[in-house]
Design a protein around this motif. Structure first.
Motif: not given
Length: 288
Positions: A75-82
Motif C-alpha cells: 500500500w505504501m509503495k503504491e502511494r510513493g511513500c518513502d
C-alpha cells in the motif's frame, strides 16, 4: 516524509532502535499492529503533517500472520511513500542470554515452548519478512547500546550532530550541588567580585564583572584548559550514545564567577557544533 518500519527478532534491539531514532527527531510508535499501518500513515501524510520523520515498530507481538505487514508495505509503495523496512536480528544464544538478564518472557512462550523453541519458531515465521527487508542489522556482537546506535544511524543515513544536546549551568555551592550535573567545575579559586562594593549587586553577565575577572591570567588559563577538555570529551560522550549532557560551573553564591565562566563555556560548546542552552540557577538569590 520518511517512514522507518522496524521489525525483527524479539530481543534484537527493536525498541532501543526506536528510542535512538526518536533522539534524532523521529516520531516513534512501538508495537504498532500491521493492520493499522496504512491508516496511521495516511493520517501522517495529511496536508499539514506534524512530523516529517516517523518510525514504527511492528513485530510478532502483533500476531504471527505477517500478510497484513506485506499488504501495508504494498500500500505504501503504491502511494510513493518513502519508507525503509529495517530488520533487526541476533544469534539465538545471544537473545537467550538477553532474556535471562532481563527476566522477560518471549512473546511465544505462552504456547508452552521453551525459550529456544520459541526463538526457532520466530526465526521461521519472520524469514519472509527478513527477505523483504531493505536494511538488516545483526546486533549479536554489539557490546554496548552505543554500538547499535552508531550502526543504526549510519545505515539509515541519519546525521548525529543533533544526537547530544548540552546544558551549561551556573550555581552556588552554598545552595547545594545540581543533581542533574554530569560534569562539575569549581571556579572558587578565582578572586570573588562579591567583595568589591561596586560589583556586588552586578552579575557575571555584566561587563564590569567580566573586566574584573579577565584581569587575572588564571581566568583565561582556566578557559583555555576547559575548552581543550570539552573538545576532547564531548565527541566521546556523543559517540557513546549520550543524548543529553549537563555541565555545571559553581562558585560560592552563583552570581559572579560561575555565571561569567558558564557563559564562556556556552560559547565554547556552541562553537563545537553542539546544541546548547545556558541557565543560571542561583543568579537572582540574595542580591543585596
Amino acid at each position: 516524509m520518511r517512514f522507518i518500519l522496524i521489525t525483527g527478532l524479539s530481543g534484537a534491539g527493536k525498541s532501543q532502535a526506536a528510542n535512538f531514532l526518536e533522539d534524532v527527531g523521529y516520531f516513534t510508535v512501538d508495537n504498532m499492529p500491521a493492520v493499522m499501518i496504512p491508516e496511521f500513515v495516511q493520517l501522517c501524510m495529511e496536508e499539514t503533517p506534524q512530523h516529517e520523520k516517523v518510525a514504527l515498530v511492528s513485530d510478532i507481538r502483533g500476531g504471527t500472520n505477517f500478510a497484513a505487514l506485506f499488504t501495508a508495505l504494498d500500500w505504501m509503495k503504491e502511494r510513493g511513500c518513502d519508507y525503509t523496512l529495517l530488520f533487526l536480528e541476533a544469534s539465538v544464544p545471544t537473545i537467550i542470554r538477553r532474556y535471562k538478564e532481563t527476566r522477560r518472557s518471549h512473546p511465544l512462550s505462552g504456547e508452552g515452548l521453551s525459550l529456544e523453541e520459541a526463538m526457532q519458531k520466530e526465526w521461521a515465521l519472520l524469514a519472509p519478512v527478513r527477505a523483504r527487508a531493505d536494511e538488516i542489522i545483526d546486533s549479536t556482537n554489539f557490546a554496548t547500546t552505543a554500538m547499535l546506535r552508531s550502526t543504526l544511524l549510519e545505515r539509515l543515513g541519519e546525521t548525529t550532530n543533533t544526537g547530544m544536546s548540552v546544558s551549561v549551568m551556573s550555581f552556588g555551592f552554598k545552595y547545594g550541588l545540581p543533581l542533574e550535573a554530569d560534569l562539575i567545575f569549581d571556579v572558587r579559586f578565582l578572586p570573588n567580585p562579591f567583595y568589591i562594593p561596586e560589583l556586588r549587586k552586578l552579575t557575571g553577565l555584566d561587563q564590569p564583572v567580566l573586566d574584573y575577572l579577565n584581569q587575572y591570567p588564571e581566568t583565561q588559563t582556566f578557559l583555555d584548559k576547559l575548552e581543550e577538555m570539552l573538545a576532547f570529551l564531548l565527541p566521546l560522550y556523543a559517540k557513546e550514545g549520550k543524548t543529553a549532557l549537563t555541565i555545571a560551573v559553581g562558585c560560592t553564591g552563583g552570581q559572579h564567577r560561575s555565571v561569567a565562566l558558564c557563559h564562556g563555556a556556552t560559547v565554547m560548546v556552541r562553537g563545537m557544533g553542539f546544541p546548547v542552552t545556558e541557565h543560571h540557577r542561583d543568579i537572582a538569590r540574595d542580591r543585596k
